[in-house]
Motif scaffolding. Structure first.
Motif, PDB file in Angstrom:
ATOM      1  N   UNK A 129      71.316  75.624  -1.463  1.00 58.66           N
ATOM      2  CA  UNK A 129      71.419  77.093  -0.860  1.00 58.66           C
ATOM      3  C   UNK A 129      73.382  76.458  -0.192  1.00 58.66           C
ATOM      4  N   UNK A 130      73.748  77.523   0.522  1.00 60.97           N
ATOM      5  CA  UNK A 130      74.767  78.160   0.591  1.00 60.97           C
ATOM      6  C   UNK A 130      74.957  78.620   2.144  1.00 60.97           C
ATOM      7  N   UNK A 131      73.150  78.977   2.639  1.00 62.95           N
ATOM      8  CA  UNK A 131      73.434  79.516   3.544  1.00 62.95           C
ATOM      9  C   UNK A 131      73.472  78.134   4.589  1.00 62.95           C
ATOM     10  N   UNK A 132      73.925  78.526   6.187  1.00 59.42           N
ATOM     11  CA  UNK A 132      72.938  77.599   7.085  1.00 59.42           C
ATOM     12  C   UNK A 132      71.758  76.716   7.069  1.00 59.42           C
ATOM     13  N   UNK A 133      71.614  75.620   7.189  1.00 60.86           N
ATOM     14  CA  UNK A 133      70.508  75.921   7.645  1.00 60.86           C
ATOM     15  C   UNK A 133      70.606  74.759   8.824  1.00 60.86           C
ATOM     16  N   UNK A 134      70.894  75.553   9.812  1.00 62.13           N
ATOM     17  CA  UNK A 134      70.813  74.952  11.430  1.00 62.13           C
ATOM     18  C   UNK A 134      69.190  74.376  12.070  1.00 62.13           C
ATOM     19  N   UNK A 135      69.004  72.652  12.365  1.00 57.08           N
ATOM     20  CA  UNK A 135      68.141  72.561  12.977  1.00 57.08           C
ATOM     21  C   UNK A 135      68.235  72.447  14.529  1.00 57.08           C
ATOM     22  N   UNK A 136      67.737  72.762  14.918  1.00 59.14           N
ATOM     23  CA  UNK A 136      67.398  73.838  16.230  1.00 59.14           C
ATOM     24  C   UNK A 136      66.877  72.447  17.160  1.00 59.14           C
ATOM     25  N   UNK A 137      67.722  72.820  18.395  1.00 60.79           N
ATOM     26  CA  UNK A 137      66.620  71.333  19.885  1.00 60.79           C
ATOM     27  C   UNK A 137      67.047  70.188  18.451  1.00 60.79           C
ATOM     28  N   UNK A 138      68.039  70.232  18.679  1.00 63.44           N
ATOM     29  CA  UNK A 138      68.252  68.647  17.726  1.00 63.44           C
ATOM     30  C   UNK A 138      68.103  67.481  19.020  1.00 63.44           C
ATOM     31  N   UNK A 139      68.165  65.943  18.065  1.00 66.48           N
ATOM     32  CA  UNK A 139      68.509  65.190  18.953  1.00 66.48           C
ATOM     33  C   UNK A 139      68.207  63.818  18.540  1.00 66.48           C
ATOM     34  N   UNK A 140      68.312  63.682  17.311  1.00 65.80           N
ATOM     35  CA  UNK A 140      68.277  63.042  16.590  1.00 65.80           C
ATOM     36  C   UNK A 140      69.071  61.193  16.625  1.00 65.80           C
ATOM     37  N   UNK A 141      68.893  60.654  16.527  1.00 64.45           N
ATOM     38  CA  UNK A 141      69.858  59.057  17.096  1.00 64.45           C
ATOM     39  C   UNK A 141      70.768  59.110  16.034  1.00 64.45           C
ATOM     40  N   UNK A 142      71.617  58.264  15.381  1.00 64.36           N
ATOM     41  CA  UNK A 142      73.118  58.159  15.136  1.00 64.36           C
ATOM     42  C   UNK A 142      72.449  57.575  13.199  1.00 64.36           C
ATOM     43  N   UNK A 143      71.495  56.982  13.462  1.00 58.63           N
ATOM     44  CA  UNK A 143      71.148  57.240  11.947  1.00 58.63           C
ATOM     45  C   UNK A 143      70.892  58.224  11.275  1.00 58.63           C
ATOM     46  N   UNK A 159      69.677  70.804  26.308  1.00 56.51           N
ATOM     47  CA  UNK A 159      69.522  70.627  27.483  1.00 56.51           C
ATOM     48  C   UNK A 159      69.286  68.795  27.206  1.00 56.51           C
ATOM     49  N   UNK A 160      68.723  68.590  26.276  1.00 53.80           N
ATOM     50  CA  UNK A 160      68.070  66.682  25.597  1.00 53.80           C
ATOM     51  C   UNK A 160      68.575  66.621  24.770  1.00 53.80           C
ATOM     52  N   UNK A 161      69.326  65.649  24.482  1.00 53.35           N
ATOM     53  CA  UNK A 161      70.319  65.371  22.849  1.00 53.35           C
ATOM     54  C   UNK A 161      70.423  63.396  23.582  1.00 53.35           C
ATOM     55  N   UNK A 162      70.744  63.372  21.958  1.00 50.15           N
ATOM     56  CA  UNK A 162      70.667  61.910  21.543  1.00 50.15           C
ATOM     57  C   UNK A 162      72.163  61.775  21.997  1.00 50.15           C
ATOM     58  N   UNK A 163      72.938  61.100  22.566  1.00 48.23           N
ATOM     59  CA  UNK A 163      74.519  61.181  22.443  1.00 48.23           C
ATOM     60  C   UNK A 163      75.469  60.188  21.474  1.00 48.23           C
ATOM     61  N   UNK A 164      75.044  59.727  21.303  1.00 52.58           N
ATOM     62  CA  UNK A 164      75.144  58.831  20.455  1.00 52.58           C
ATOM     63  C   UNK A 164      75.570  59.757  18.913  1.00 52.58           C
ATOM     64  N   UNK A 165      73.938  60.485  18.294  1.00 51.58           N
ATOM     65  CA  UNK A 165      74.038  61.700  17.510  1.00 51.58           C
ATOM     66  C   UNK A 165      74.898  62.179  17.545  1.00 51.58           C
ATOM     67  N   UNK A 166      75.218  63.182  18.482  1.00 50.89           N
ATOM     68  CA  UNK A 166      75.740  64.181  18.566  1.00 50.89           C
ATOM     69  C   UNK A 166      76.919  63.913  18.227  1.00 50.89           C
TER      70      UNK A 166
END
Length: 216
Positions: A129-143, A159-166
């Motif tokens: 799909x071309x529509x945006x798939x937006x993962x909310x509250x994302x906290x994932x790591x780099x990998x 409020x909470x997130x993985x600094x390396x990930x973002x």
């Protein structure tokens, strides 16, 4: 300039520190009518949360009606949760219906995903799909972030997130939210812009550009 809060369960002040605030308020088919008479700085997402996917036929039918409303800018939050909710087959079936609805009306998806990244990626590859798939509250790591970026997902952080990930999220794929937090959206912008080593006003402008669908 405006601060955009792409996913919240409670709209707050119309202005913070001299910035206007625009909210996308999360709703479900059962409570949307209660929310419809609202100020100009509030728009909506509407969807069926994976925890509530059981016996969703009537709510899906109602969602199809609500989704046509011009104040509804996104479908969701919808998605998959392996830790809570009904059987994954049930969750996936309801999520598929919402993916197809979002595609049919060309509105973004606001996605809740817990421990179900394999299924989410498979669905994204299937629907192409071309529509945006937006993962909310994302906290994932780099990998994890690198993998999801490869498949074209977008990300909303709170409020909470993985600094390396973002730091591995493309700037044109990044949004901010408060979800259920009492922390202000301004504080979240400040924290994220600091981690990314960007001037606050520059980051505000980047997110505003990413929110092009807000004014449609």
């Amino acid at each position: 300039m405006c601060l955009y809060n792409i996913h919240t369960h409670k709209a707050g002040r119309e202005e913070i520190n001299g910035y206007k605030v625009q909210y996308i308020l999360n709703t479900s088919p059962g409570d949307f009518e209660e929310e419809i008479l609202t100020p100009d700085n509030i728009r909506f997402s509407c969807g069926i949360h994976p925890w509530d996917a059981d016996n969703a036929g009537e709510r899906l039918a109602r969602l199809n009606e609500i989704a046509q409303d011009k104040s509804v800018l996104a479908i969701g939050e919808a998605g998959l949760d392996k830790l809570k909710g009904p059987d994954m087959k049930v969750q996936e079936q309801v999520f598929r219906r919402q993916i197809e609805l979002a595609m049919n009306i060309s509105k973004p998806l606001i996605i809740h995903c817990v421990k179900a990244w394999d299924i989410l990626i498979a669905l994204q590859k299937e629907y192409k799909s071309d529509i945006p798939w937006i993962i909310h509250g994302y906290r994932g790591n780099v990998e994890q972030t690198k993998q999801l970026v490869q498949f074209g997902f977008k990300f909303s952080v709170g409020e909470f997130f993985n600094e390396g990930g973002i730091r591995h999220i493309p700037l044109d794929s990044l949004f901010c939210e408060t979800d259920m937090s009492e922390v202000s959206i301004c504080k979240i912008y400040e924290t994220v812009s600091s981690v990314l080593d960007l001037p606050f006003n520059q980051f505000v402008g980047i997110v505003a550009d990413n929110m092009g669908f807000y004014s449609k």
